[in-house]
Design a protein around this motif. Structure first.
Motif, PDB file in Angstrom:
ATOM      1  N   THR A 121       0.828  -1.195   0.000  1.00  0.00           N
ATOM      2  CA  THR A 121       0.000   0.000   0.000  1.00  0.00           C
ATOM      3  C   THR A 121       0.869   1.255   0.000  1.00  0.00           C
ATOM      4  O   THR A 121       2.018   1.241   0.440  1.00  0.00           O
ATOM      5  N   ASP A 122       0.292   2.356  -0.478  1.00  0.00           N
ATOM      6  CA  ASP A 122       1.036   3.619  -0.515  1.00  0.00           C
ATOM      7  C   ASP A 122       1.420   4.078   0.882  1.00  0.00           C
ATOM      8  O   ASP A 122       2.482   4.662   1.090  1.00  0.00           O
ATOM      9  N   VAL A 123       0.535   3.822   1.872  1.00  0.00           N
ATOM     10  CA  VAL A 123       0.830   4.270   3.232  1.00  0.00           C
ATOM     11  C   VAL A 123       2.135   3.647   3.719  1.00  0.00           C
ATOM     12  O   VAL A 123       3.009   4.322   4.274  1.00  0.00           O
ATOM     13  N   VAL A 124       2.282   2.335   3.514  1.00  0.00           N
ATOM     14  CA  VAL A 124       3.476   1.639   3.989  1.00  0.00           C
ATOM     15  C   VAL A 124       4.683   1.940   3.123  1.00  0.00           C
ATOM     16  O   VAL A 124       5.787   2.198   3.613  1.00  0.00           O
ATOM     17  N   SER A 125       4.517   1.910   1.802  1.00  0.00           N
ATOM     18  CA  SER A 125       5.669   2.033   0.914  1.00  0.00           C
ATOM     19  C   SER A 125       6.154   3.466   0.738  1.00  0.00           C
ATOM     20  O   SER A 125       7.320   3.696   0.436  1.00  0.00           O
ATOM     21  N   LYS A 126       5.273   4.458   0.942  1.00  0.00           N
ATOM     22  CA  LYS A 126       5.655   5.834   0.630  1.00  0.00           C
ATOM     23  C   LYS A 126       5.438   6.835   1.768  1.00  0.00           C
ATOM     24  O   LYS A 126       6.108   7.863   1.817  1.00  0.00           O
ATOM     25  N   GLU A 127       4.497   6.585   2.679  1.00  0.00           N
ATOM     26  CA  GLU A 127       4.018   7.654   3.549  1.00  0.00           C
ATOM     27  C   GLU A 127       4.379   7.510   5.024  1.00  0.00           C
ATOM     28  O   GLU A 127       4.213   8.463   5.773  1.00  0.00           O
ATOM     29  N   MET A 128       4.839   6.353   5.466  1.00  0.00           N
ATOM     30  CA  MET A 128       5.075   6.180   6.900  1.00  0.00           C
ATOM     31  C   MET A 128       6.388   6.829   7.330  1.00  0.00           C
ATOM     32  O   MET A 128       7.375   6.802   6.603  1.00  0.00           O
ATOM     33  N   TYR A 129       6.358   7.404   8.530  1.00  0.00           N
ATOM     34  CA  TYR A 129       7.573   7.901   9.162  1.00  0.00           C
ATOM     35  C   TYR A 129       8.172   6.751   9.966  1.00  0.00           C
ATOM     36  O   TYR A 129       7.795   6.513  11.116  1.00  0.00           O
ATOM     37  N   SER A 130       9.100   6.019   9.350  1.00  0.00           N
ATOM     38  CA  SER A 130       9.714   4.849   9.969  1.00  0.00           C
ATOM     39  C   SER A 130      11.212   5.064  10.121  1.00  0.00           C
ATOM     40  O   SER A 130      11.843   5.692   9.266  1.00  0.00           O
ATOM     41  N   PHE A 131      11.772   4.530  11.208  1.00  0.00           N
ATOM     42  CA  PHE A 131      13.209   4.681  11.454  1.00  0.00           C
ATOM     43  C   PHE A 131      13.648   3.636  12.461  1.00  0.00           C
ATOM     44  O   PHE A 131      12.818   2.952  13.077  1.00  0.00           O
ATOM     45  N   GLU A 132      14.949   3.493  12.616  1.00  0.00           N
ATOM     46  CA  GLU A 132      15.489   2.601  13.639  1.00  0.00           C
ATOM     47  C   GLU A 132      15.760   3.393  14.906  1.00  0.00           C
ATOM     48  O   GLU A 132      16.324   4.483  14.860  1.00  0.00           O
ATOM     49  N   ASP A 133      15.345   2.845  16.055  1.00  0.00           N
ATOM     50  CA  ASP A 133      15.652   3.515  17.305  1.00  0.00           C
ATOM     51  C   ASP A 133      17.083   3.171  17.725  1.00  0.00           C
ATOM     52  O   ASP A 133      17.816   2.495  16.997  1.00  0.00           O
ATOM     53  N   ARG A 134      17.511   3.633  18.880  1.00  0.00           N
ATOM     54  CA  ARG A 134      18.902   3.433  19.296  1.00  0.00           C
ATOM     55  C   ARG A 134      19.240   1.968  19.557  1.00  0.00           C
ATOM     56  O   ARG A 134      20.410   1.591  19.583  1.00  0.00           O
ATOM     57  N   GLY A 135      18.215   1.171  19.734  1.00  0.00           N
ATOM     58  CA  GLY A 135      18.450  -0.251  19.931  1.00  0.00           C
ATOM     59  C   GLY A 135      18.428  -1.041  18.636  1.00  0.00           C
ATOM     60  O   GLY A 135      18.526  -2.268  18.654  1.00  0.00           O
ATOM     61  N   GLY A 136      18.281  -0.318  17.500  1.00  0.00           N
ATOM     62  CA  GLY A 136      18.262  -0.981  16.209  1.00  0.00           C
ATOM     63  C   GLY A 136      16.912  -1.565  15.820  1.00  0.00           C
ATOM     64  O   GLY A 136      16.807  -2.291  14.822  1.00  0.00           O
ATOM     65  N   GLU A 137      15.877  -1.257  16.607  1.00  0.00           N
ATOM     66  CA  GLU A 137      14.538  -1.763  16.304  1.00  0.00           C
ATOM     67  C   GLU A 137      13.827  -0.824  15.329  1.00  0.00           C
ATOM     68  O   GLU A 137      13.942   0.399  15.419  1.00  0.00           O
ATOM     69  N   GLY A 138      13.079  -1.398  14.400  1.00  0.00           N
ATOM     70  CA  GLY A 138      12.309  -0.598  13.462  1.00  0.00           C
ATOM     71  C   GLY A 138      11.030  -0.096  14.101  1.00  0.00           C
ATOM     72  O   GLY A 138      10.211  -0.890  14.597  1.00  0.00           O
ATOM     73  N   VAL A 139      10.864   1.218  14.150  1.00  0.00           N
ATOM     74  CA  VAL A 139       9.674   1.817  14.760  1.00  0.00           C
ATOM     75  C   VAL A 139       9.051   2.817  13.799  1.00  0.00           C
ATOM     76  O   VAL A 139       9.712   3.324  12.883  1.00  0.00           O
ATOM     77  N   THR A 140       7.771   3.110  14.013  1.00  0.00           N
ATOM     78  CA  THR A 140       7.024   3.982  13.106  1.00  0.00           C
ATOM     79  C   THR A 140       6.095   4.880  13.907  1.00  0.00           C
ATOM     80  O   THR A 140       5.456   4.428  14.866  1.00  0.00           O
TER      81      THR A 140
END
Length: 415
Positions: A67-86
């Motif tokens: 979906t566009d939300v997941v592939s283009k629009e989400m603010y996602s990043f890795e936290d300091r522990g290396g976990e993927g968060v959004t």
């Protein structure tokens, strides 16, 4: 090297399309929230809070990787522990995750509601921001069509309480049960495959993963193909027909007007039965103010047990934009002008009495005493109260003729 403290703070690209609120629009925003809180209590929906930040997998699995939300629009990043968060782009997935992880199955059917900020990286436009705010209502654990009808009546009453029901239309469709949907999906794929060479690039990408989404394509190239695609009605099982009939019967009994939109779809496989949108032409192209549907397969997708559920979300900013100009009365109940510093104690006593009785009140007690009355008169208020000294005695003068003014006058004169 010294820093120039007068230098302006640059606005980074990531936060363009967000907004600051003050005064009238902030009051409109709060008015929408207040009415929502009032109506959700009337309907017995419990207040729920879920985190602004979640593991990325919660949204990737619930919204679909393609979906566009997941592939283009989400603010996602890795936290300091290396976990993927959004940062959450919507409420439903987080609420479903909370339902599973907290063992809330014991409370089913569970009716919950919330509101707050959401985040999507997309092109800002009228009524759409990168940090935006939504109202959200969900019923989890009920497979009854009456749960769908109740949520729609809830939404309709909210619009009426806000005074924006006029010009907003409830559009409704059924996606059928799993058997109906699978049969319809097969027919749609066959139809679109026959026109594969004429589809837009986006629709070609959706053909394998998400063919139902081609039906609501905005690309002019796709419209003739989508418009000639088969409707779901020919593929509905008797059970699916009965479910939709029960939903619409509930709406009719409650006096909620609706229109059928056989092209209203939800692309992901966990959606079932009811899909709906409250739409208006008063906000330009972004005409949906409330949207939702039944998502019986979502909680199972997230690793929980098979659980029926239905819900909707509404943009607070969009609803605030629809409010009439006179809906919000920004005036204070009273403003007090202290024309003699010797009467400050009396003025403070009046201020405390009024606020303690639920009257919004401001006081003007600084600057030149001779100018305080004029300064107070410029503050929008139902009542203007001047307190000073005349012939060696304290006096109180109250101007205004509203019901609130009369009540405020009684409180002050009783001091």
């Amino acid at each position: 090297m010294s820093k120039d403290k007068s230098a302006k703070i640059a606005t980074p690209q990531a936060v363009r399309g967000t907004q600051d609120m003050l005064g009238d629009f902030a009051d409109r925003f709060q008015h929408v929230v207040d009415r929502f809180e009032h109506v959700r209590r009337l309907y017995g929906y419990k207040r729920i809070e879920v985190p602004v930040i979640e593991p990325t997998a919660v949204f990737a699995r619930s919204l679909g990787e393609t979906t566009d939300v997941v592939s283009k629009e989400m603010y996602s990043f890795e936290d300091r522990g290396g976990e993927g968060v959004t940062l959450r782009p919507e409420f439903t997935a987080g609420i479903a995750r909370a339902y599973i992880t907290n063992g809330w199955q014991q409370f089913a059917p569970l009716k919950v509601a919330t509101h707050g900020p959401l985040f999507r990286y997309e092109r800002p436009q009228k009524g759409r921001y990168r940090q935006f705010h939504q109202l959200d209502a969900e019923t989890i654990g009920s497979d009854s069509p009456l749960a769908d009808a109740e949520l729609l009546v809830f939404a309709d009453q909210l619009l009426k309480e806000l005074g924006v029901g006029e010009g907003v239309t409830l559009t409704l469709n059924t996606l059928g049960d799993a058997e109906s949907r699978d049969a319809w999906r097969t027919a749609l794929v066959e139809h679109f495959m026959g026109h594969r060479g004429d589809l837009s690039e986006d629709s070609l990408a959706r053909l394998d993963k998400n063919p139902l989404r081609i039906l609501d394509s905005k690309d002019p190239k796709d419209r003739p193909i989508a418009d000639s695609a088969p409707d779901i009605d020919a593929y509905l099982t008797n059970e699916a027909q009965d479910f939709f009939a029960a939903v619409t019967a509930g709406l009719d009994a409650a006096g909620v007007a609706w229109e059928r939109n056989a092209r209203l779809v939800r692309g992901l496989d966990y959606y079932r039965h009811t899909a709906f949108e409250f739409v208006t032409d008063r906000l330009g192209a972004q005409g949906t103010v409330i949207g939702g549907g039944r998502y019986d397969g979502l909680i199972e997708t997230l690793g929980g047990p098979a659980t029926p559920a239905v819900g909707w979300a509404a943009g607070i900013e969009r609803l605030a934009m629809l409010l009439d100009a006179d809906v919000i009365d920004n005036r204070l109940d009273a403003v007090i002008a202290v024309e003699d510093d010797g009467q400050l104690a009396l003025a403070m006593k009046a201020l405390t009495a009024l606020r303690g009785s639920g009257f919004s009140t401001e006081i003007v007690a600084s600057g030149s005493p001779r100018k305080r009355f004029d300064k107070a008169a410029k503050i929008p208020a139902h009542a203007l109260i001047s307190i000073g000294t005349r012939d060696g005695e304290s006096y109180i003068n109250i101007r205004g003729d509203s019901e609130r003014t009369i009540a405020a006058k009684a409180i002050v004169q009783a001091l």
